[in-house]
Design an enzyme around this catalytic site. Sequence first.
Site, mmCIF file in Angstrom:
data_model
loop_
_atom_site.group_PDB
_atom_site.id
_atom_site.type_symbol
_atom_site.label_atom_id
_atom_site.label_comp_id
_atom_site.label_asym_id
_atom_site.label_seq_id
_atom_site.Cartn_x
_atom_site.Cartn_y
_atom_site.Cartn_z
ATOM 1 C CG ASN A 45 -0.751 -0.253 2.460
ATOM 2 O OD1 ASN A 45 -0.389 -1.347 2.858
ATOM 3 N ND2 ASN A 45 -0.857 0.769 3.279
ATOM 4 C CG ASP A 46 -0.085 4.169 2.735
ATOM 5 O OD1 ASP A 46 -1.017 3.552 2.230
ATOM 6 O OD2 ASP A 46 -0.151 4.694 3.859
ATOM 7 C CD GLN A 62 3.106 0.916 5.543
ATOM 8 O OE1 GLN A 62 2.349 0.375 6.349
ATOM 9 N NE2 GLN A 62 4.353 1.214 5.863
ATOM 10 C CD1 TRP A 70 -2.185 -3.207 5.015
ATOM 11 C CD2 TRP A 70 -2.704 -4.248 6.925
ATOM 12 N NE1 TRP A 70 -1.765 -2.413 6.056
ATOM 13 C CE2 TRP A 70 -2.073 -3.033 7.240
ATOM 14 C CE3 TRP A 70 -3.103 -5.081 7.971
ATOM 15 C CZ2 TRP A 70 -1.856 -2.607 8.552
ATOM 16 C CZ3 TRP A 70 -2.885 -4.664 9.277
ATOM 17 C CH2 TRP A 70 -2.274 -3.437 9.559
ATOM 18 C CG PHE A 107 1.477 1.530 10.414
ATOM 19 C CD1 PHE A 107 1.660 0.170 10.218
ATOM 20 C CD2 PHE A 107 0.215 1.966 10.831
ATOM 21 C CE1 PHE A 107 0.617 -0.737 10.424
ATOM 22 C CE2 PHE A 107 -0.827 1.077 11.043
ATOM 23 C CZ PHE A 107 -0.633 -0.279 10.833
ATOM 24 C CD GLU A 229 -5.519 6.240 6.824
ATOM 25 O OE1 GLU A 229 -5.431 5.354 7.678
ATOM 26 O OE2 GLU A 229 -5.727 5.984 5.623
ATOM 27 C CD1 TRP A 316 -7.045 2.840 2.752
ATOM 28 C CD2 TRP A 316 -6.778 0.624 2.908
ATOM 29 N NE1 TRP A 316 -5.737 2.599 3.113
ATOM 30 C CE2 TRP A 316 -5.546 1.254 3.223
ATOM 31 C CE3 TRP A 316 -6.837 -0.764 2.955
ATOM 32 C CZ2 TRP A 316 -4.397 0.537 3.569
ATOM 33 C CZ3 TRP A 316 -5.685 -1.476 3.291
ATOM 34 C CH2 TRP A 316 -4.495 -0.834 3.597
HETATM 35 C C1 FRU Z 1 -2.947 4.576 4.808
HETATM 36 C C2 FRU Z 1 -2.558 3.789 6.039
HETATM 37 C C3 FRU Z 1 -1.677 4.635 6.938
HETATM 38 C C4 FRU Z 1 -0.907 3.612 7.716
HETATM 39 C C5 FRU Z 1 -0.709 2.524 6.676
HETATM 40 C C6 FRU Z 1 -0.676 1.128 7.227
HETATM 41 O O1 FRU Z 1 -3.215 3.811 3.705
HETATM 42 O O2 FRU Z 1 -3.724 3.373 6.720
HETATM 43 O O3 FRU Z 1 -2.399 5.529 7.744
HETATM 44 O O4 FRU Z 1 0.292 4.102 8.197
HETATM 45 O O5 FRU Z 1 -1.772 2.651 5.757
HETATM 46 O O6 FRU Z 1 -0.343 0.194 6.251
#
Ligand code: FRU
Length: 492
Positions: A45-46, A62, A70, A107, A229, A316
């Site tokens: 992810n991010d 991530q 996840w 994270f 976020e 998400w």
């Molecule tokens: C955003 C998020 C962040 C967090 C991460 C966890 O997509 O929820 O806030 O740090 O992903 O994977």
Amino acid sequence: MKKIFTFLSIAVMLNACSPTSKTLKNEPATYRPAYHYTPEKNWVNDPNGMVYLDGEYHLFYQYNPFGDKWGHMSWGHAVSKDQRTWKELPLAIPETMNVDSSTTMIFSGSAVVDSLNTSGFFEKGFTKGMVAIYTSHIDKKGTGLAQHQSLAYSSDKGRTWKFYDKNPVLNIGLKDFRDPNVFMYEGKWIMIVAKPLEFMVQIYESSNLKDWKLLSEFGNMGDVAKIWECPSLFKVPVENSDKSKWVMFISSAAEDTEFTGMQYFVGDFDGKSFTPDAQEGVLRVDYGKDFYAAIPFNNLPSKDKNPMIMAWESNWTYAPDIPSEGRRGMFSMPRKLSLVNENGKFHLVQKPVCSDKIQTETLTLKVSELLESKTLEMPSNSYRLNLTIDLENSKGFSVDLLKNGEEKSVLSYNIATQKLSFDRIKSGKIDFSKKFPSVESMKIIPQNGIVKLDIFVDNSIIEIFANGGRAVLTDLVFPTTKGGNIIISSLK
Ligand code: FRU
């Protein structure tokens, strides 16, 4: 005199490495993008810690090293020398096991080059130390969550990392407190970090990355339909002027607020607090469903005066369910940012950074002269389509992308509403989530009767830059076969 556009130019550049046409047509589709970065396998992810150092652009992200769902969040790592092609490197910062057998996940966060060794982590005089500032996320079975900000550092350009032995460096006792973004401002480090459930960000300063002092808070503005976020704050040049403004990015809700998306604020930063300009409604970074958690690169060479961002391309709401090929999730092409000043209001302009090896179709046409639909047979599902469309005497147009039998992803522009819509209801596999089939739209004002679209199709992602990047729409699609056609028609 007004120029008459017709099928003036159709330029086709074939990627030297791509297989020749036909061979791929109608074979089962692949979803791995050809010119967007995604790792070999597993969940992403991010984007995190994007930073330039010594000829390399670093993309951390991530990453779950153990599967395509996840979990076990750690920082994966890729590097690029040209911002276009990325090379995956071994895992950078792994999740760690604590003595009580809980784990600390790594994270989202950012990375800086501590060239003056303000942190004291490096040898005297060493100018190439990297420091990662990330959220340490602990899930203690029974006692619940803790989130705080921690440090890791690297003396070998992000290949290996050590954790700071006095982590965390910032703990305010909140369960949800995350995604620090750090940058250098007038000789001091500034951190912007989210209190997601309160729709707030906090701004801190530090001289050494270890001791942080709260300067101000900002929030409860714009879109508060979803938690806040991945905040970031950076200076963006205003086109055709020598001025710049500060832009704050927040990942929260999309235009359809049931989904995650991104908004931005334009304003000023005086080293302590951010003051937004007055704005009408919510400013969206992207009008699609699949552009989230974008942050800017740190430490860009001074010739790159425009900030550059990358995002995670998913949502998400359905990210865990999208078709997997042993990997799930991908990243946007980098985008370079500027602002335009329209009667005193500033708007974001995004320009894709893309490879010149992408198969490119360039088409200039006048819709009213389109008596029949225009079909372009495409050998693959990975290409760029550059359209300049003159709308004189027409109601609008539609562009079917990835068209094969009943399947198509449809872009259409209606002059009456000035809306460009993207419809993925018949785009292929859609039944993995009830929330996936959708139509999104964005307002596009023709410039001198012309709409320009730069469309990037890459197997499972479509990014549409309208009017030179003044509005952008990014959506995932999962066609079932390779080699769908492009069909352009006028709106009747
Ligand atoms: C955003 C998020 C962040 C967090 C991460 C966890 O997509 O929820 O806030 O740090 O992903 O994977």
